[in-house]
Design a protein around this motif. Structure first.
Motif, PDB file in Angstrom:
ATOM      1  N   TRP A 172       0.935  -1.124  -0.036  1.00  0.00           N
ATOM      2  CA  TRP A 172       0.159   0.157   0.057  1.00  0.00           C
ATOM      3  C   TRP A 172       0.992   1.313  -0.063  1.00  0.00           C
ATOM      4  O   TRP A 172       2.015   1.152   0.382  1.00  0.00           O
ATOM      5  CB  TRP A 172      -1.023  -0.035   1.306  1.00  0.00           C
ATOM      6  CG  TRP A 172      -2.136  -0.976   1.044  1.00  0.00           C
ATOM      7  CD1 TRP A 172      -2.325  -1.988   0.315  1.00  0.00           C
ATOM      8  CD2 TRP A 172      -3.332  -0.758   1.975  1.00  0.00           C
ATOM      9  NE1 TRP A 172      -3.521  -2.801   0.572  1.00  0.00           N
ATOM     10  CE2 TRP A 172      -4.224  -2.072   1.354  1.00  0.00           C
ATOM     11  CE3 TRP A 172      -3.835  -0.142   2.822  1.00  0.00           C
ATOM     12  CZ2 TRP A 172      -5.299  -2.242   2.024  1.00  0.00           C
ATOM     13  CZ3 TRP A 172      -5.002  -0.209   3.519  1.00  0.00           C
ATOM     14  CH2 TRP A 172      -5.728  -1.499   2.935  1.00  0.00           C
ATOM     15  N   MET A 173       0.511   2.409  -0.211  1.00  0.00           N
ATOM     16  CA  MET A 173       1.132   3.711  -0.377  1.00  0.00           C
ATOM     17  C   MET A 173       1.994   3.689   0.746  1.00  0.00           C
ATOM     18  O   MET A 173       3.135   4.159   0.692  1.00  0.00           O
ATOM     19  CB  MET A 173       0.128   4.754  -0.579  1.00  0.00           C
ATOM     20  CG  MET A 173       0.975   6.295  -0.892  1.00  0.00           C
ATOM     21  SD  MET A 173       0.028   7.587  -1.128  1.00  0.00           S
ATOM     22  CE  MET A 173      -1.293   7.775   0.111  1.00  0.00           C
TER      23      MET A 173
ATOM     24  N   PRO B 116      -4.574  -6.304   4.787  1.00  0.00           N
ATOM     25  CA  PRO B 116      -5.934  -5.769   4.785  1.00  0.00           C
ATOM     26  C   PRO B 116      -7.094  -6.070   5.779  1.00  0.00           C
ATOM     27  O   PRO B 116      -7.689  -5.211   6.109  1.00  0.00           O
ATOM     28  CB  PRO B 116      -6.547  -6.310   3.295  1.00  0.00           C
ATOM     29  CG  PRO B 116      -5.328  -6.397   2.373  1.00  0.00           C
ATOM     30  CD  PRO B 116      -4.527  -6.994   3.360  1.00  0.00           C
ATOM     31  N   GLU B 117      -7.083  -7.298   6.183  1.00  0.00           N
ATOM     32  CA  GLU B 117      -8.044  -7.806   7.294  1.00  0.00           C
ATOM     33  C   GLU B 117      -7.558  -7.198   8.489  1.00  0.00           C
ATOM     34  O   GLU B 117      -8.388  -6.586   9.461  1.00  0.00           O
ATOM     35  CB  GLU B 117      -7.763  -9.224   7.643  1.00  0.00           C
ATOM     36  CG  GLU B 117      -8.642 -10.028   6.411  1.00  0.00           C
ATOM     37  CD  GLU B 117      -7.483 -10.473   5.240  1.00  0.00           C
ATOM     38  OE1 GLU B 117      -6.537  -9.706   5.101  1.00  0.00           O
ATOM     39  OE2 GLU B 117      -7.689 -11.246   4.196  1.00  0.00           O
TER      40      GLU B 117
ATOM     41  N   LYS C  71       9.228  -2.252  -2.072  1.00  0.00           N
ATOM     42  CA  LYS C  71       9.638  -1.657  -3.417  1.00  0.00           C
ATOM     43  C   LYS C  71       9.351  -2.330  -4.636  1.00  0.00           C
ATOM     44  O   LYS C  71       8.708  -1.806  -5.740  1.00  0.00           O
ATOM     45  CB  LYS C  71      10.996  -1.171  -3.518  1.00  0.00           C
ATOM     46  CG  LYS C  71      11.395   0.105  -2.442  1.00  0.00           C
ATOM     47  CD  LYS C  71      12.781   0.579  -2.525  1.00  0.00           C
ATOM     48  CE  LYS C  71      13.787  -0.463  -1.983  1.00  0.00           C
ATOM     49  NZ  LYS C  71      15.023   0.248  -2.236  1.00  0.00           N
ATOM     50  N   GLU C  72       9.556  -3.777  -4.570  1.00  0.00           N
ATOM     51  CA  GLU C  72       9.287  -4.299  -6.058  1.00  0.00           C
ATOM     52  C   GLU C  72       7.952  -4.644  -5.880  1.00  0.00           C
ATOM     53  O   GLU C  72       7.595  -4.369  -7.423  1.00  0.00           O
ATOM     54  CB  GLU C  72      10.149  -5.801  -5.666  1.00  0.00           C
ATOM     55  CG  GLU C  72      10.074  -6.556  -6.704  1.00  0.00           C
ATOM     56  CD  GLU C  72       8.792  -7.520  -7.190  1.00  0.00           C
ATOM     57  OE1 GLU C  72       8.227  -7.940  -6.225  1.00  0.00           O
ATOM     58  OE2 GLU C  72       8.505  -7.796  -8.052  1.00  0.00           O
ATOM     59  N   ALA C  73       7.170  -4.948  -5.181  1.00  0.00           N
ATOM     60  CA  ALA C  73       5.663  -5.039  -5.323  1.00  0.00           C
ATOM     61  C   ALA C  73       5.160  -3.800  -5.696  1.00  0.00           C
ATOM     62  O   ALA C  73       4.271  -3.860  -6.849  1.00  0.00           O
ATOM     63  CB  ALA C  73       5.178  -5.457  -3.963  1.00  0.00           C
ATOM     64  N   TRP C  74       5.509  -2.633  -5.094  1.00  0.00           N
ATOM     65  CA  TRP C  74       4.890  -1.418  -5.368  1.00  0.00           C
ATOM     66  C   TRP C  74       5.214  -0.839  -6.882  1.00  0.00           C
ATOM     67  O   TRP C  74       4.304  -0.582  -7.674  1.00  0.00           O
ATOM     68  CB  TRP C  74       5.541  -0.250  -4.560  1.00  0.00           C
ATOM     69  CG  TRP C  74       4.756   1.025  -4.803  1.00  0.00           C
ATOM     70  CD1 TRP C  74       5.212   2.155  -5.370  1.00  0.00           C
ATOM     71  CD2 TRP C  74       3.381   1.373  -4.358  1.00  0.00           C
ATOM     72  NE1 TRP C  74       4.378   3.113  -5.258  1.00  0.00           N
ATOM     73  CE2 TRP C  74       3.270   2.694  -4.662  1.00  0.00           C
ATOM     74  CE3 TRP C  74       2.486   0.522  -3.546  1.00  0.00           C
ATOM     75  CZ2 TRP C  74       2.029   3.343  -4.419  1.00  0.00           C
ATOM     76  CZ3 TRP C  74       1.358   1.495  -3.543  1.00  0.00           C
ATOM     77  CH2 TRP C  74       0.906   2.728  -3.722  1.00  0.00           C
TER      78      TRP C  74
ATOM     79  N   GLY D  40       1.941  -1.769  -8.125  1.00  0.00           N
ATOM     80  CA  GLY D  40       1.129  -0.661  -6.987  1.00  0.00           C
ATOM     81  C   GLY D  40       0.363  -1.209  -5.926  1.00  0.00           C
ATOM     82  O   GLY D  40       0.570  -2.146  -5.638  1.00  0.00           O
ATOM     83  N   TRP D  41      -0.720  -0.324  -5.368  1.00  0.00           N
ATOM     84  CA  TRP D  41      -1.558  -0.537  -4.505  1.00  0.00           C
ATOM     85  C   TRP D  41      -2.076  -2.227  -4.788  1.00  0.00           C
ATOM     86  O   TRP D  41      -2.544  -2.435  -5.858  1.00  0.00           O
ATOM     87  CB  TRP D  41      -2.894   0.632  -4.647  1.00  0.00           C
ATOM     88  CG  TRP D  41      -3.503   0.521  -3.125  1.00  0.00           C
ATOM     89  CD1 TRP D  41      -4.229  -0.219  -2.521  1.00  0.00           C
ATOM     90  CD2 TRP D  41      -3.334   1.725  -2.451  1.00  0.00           C
ATOM     91  NE1 TRP D  41      -4.447   0.479  -1.385  1.00  0.00           N
ATOM     92  CE2 TRP D  41      -3.954   1.668  -1.311  1.00  0.00           C
ATOM     93  CE3 TRP D  41      -2.489   2.883  -2.459  1.00  0.00           C
ATOM     94  CZ2 TRP D  41      -4.132   2.594  -0.250  1.00  0.00           C
ATOM     95  CZ3 TRP D  41      -2.631   3.738  -1.661  1.00  0.00           C
ATOM     96  CH2 TRP D  41      -3.332   3.640  -0.375  1.00  0.00           C
ATOM     97  N   ASN D  42      -2.369  -2.582  -3.530  1.00  0.00           N
ATOM     98  CA  ASN D  42      -2.827  -4.074  -3.320  1.00  0.00           C
ATOM     99  C   ASN D  42      -1.974  -5.119  -3.983  1.00  0.00           C
ATOM    100  O   ASN D  42      -2.590  -6.225  -4.182  1.00  0.00           O
ATOM    101  CB  ASN D  42      -4.386  -4.110  -4.009  1.00  0.00           C
ATOM    102  CG  ASN D  42      -5.231  -3.036  -3.287  1.00  0.00           C
ATOM    103  OD1 ASN D  42      -5.532  -1.909  -4.030  1.00  0.00           O
ATOM    104  ND2 ASN D  42      -5.555  -3.717  -2.327  1.00  0.00           N
TER     105      ASN D  42
END
Length: 115
Positions: A21-22, A28-29, A83-86, A90-92
């Protein structure tokens, strides 16, 4: 907590996904529970947990709970896993348990600490 268990035991603390996430990695839960009731996790009894998990949860929440949230944001934004996932989606975007484990094992090997 997830990284600690993955590094120390090889097993996850929980099965829920961690997402980029940002402001950093989020379950999320957990976010949803906290958003609905800020005291949700204050009511949680850690004695329900396995003793290994219980010790890690208590230590991490005790130590990291005192840190300014924006310092935590800056720290997690420095983790290659976030960083890699973003950058990838991006988000989620899900940050896999394998990537979390391998990244923190590498940090432990090269820096003497997995955080």
């Amino acid at each position: 907590i997830q990284a600690s268990l993955l590094v120390t035991t090889g097993n996850p603390a929980f099965e829920e996904d961690i997402e980029a996430w940002m402001y950093g990695p989020v379950v999320p839960e957990v976010y949803d529970n906290f958003k609905k009731d800020k005291d949700y996790y204050n009511q949680f009894e850690t004695n329900q947990l396995d003793s290994n998990i219980q010790e890690i949860v208590v230590n991490i929440t005790k130590n990291l709970g005192k840190i300014n949230p924006y310092s935590l944001v800056n720290a997690t934004h420095g983790y290659d896993t976030w960083k890699e996932a973003w950058d990838r989606g991006g988000w989620n975007t899900i940050i896999s348990q394998d990537k979390i484990k391998n990244y923190h094992l590498d940090r432990l090997k090269n820096k003497g600490s997995y955080f």
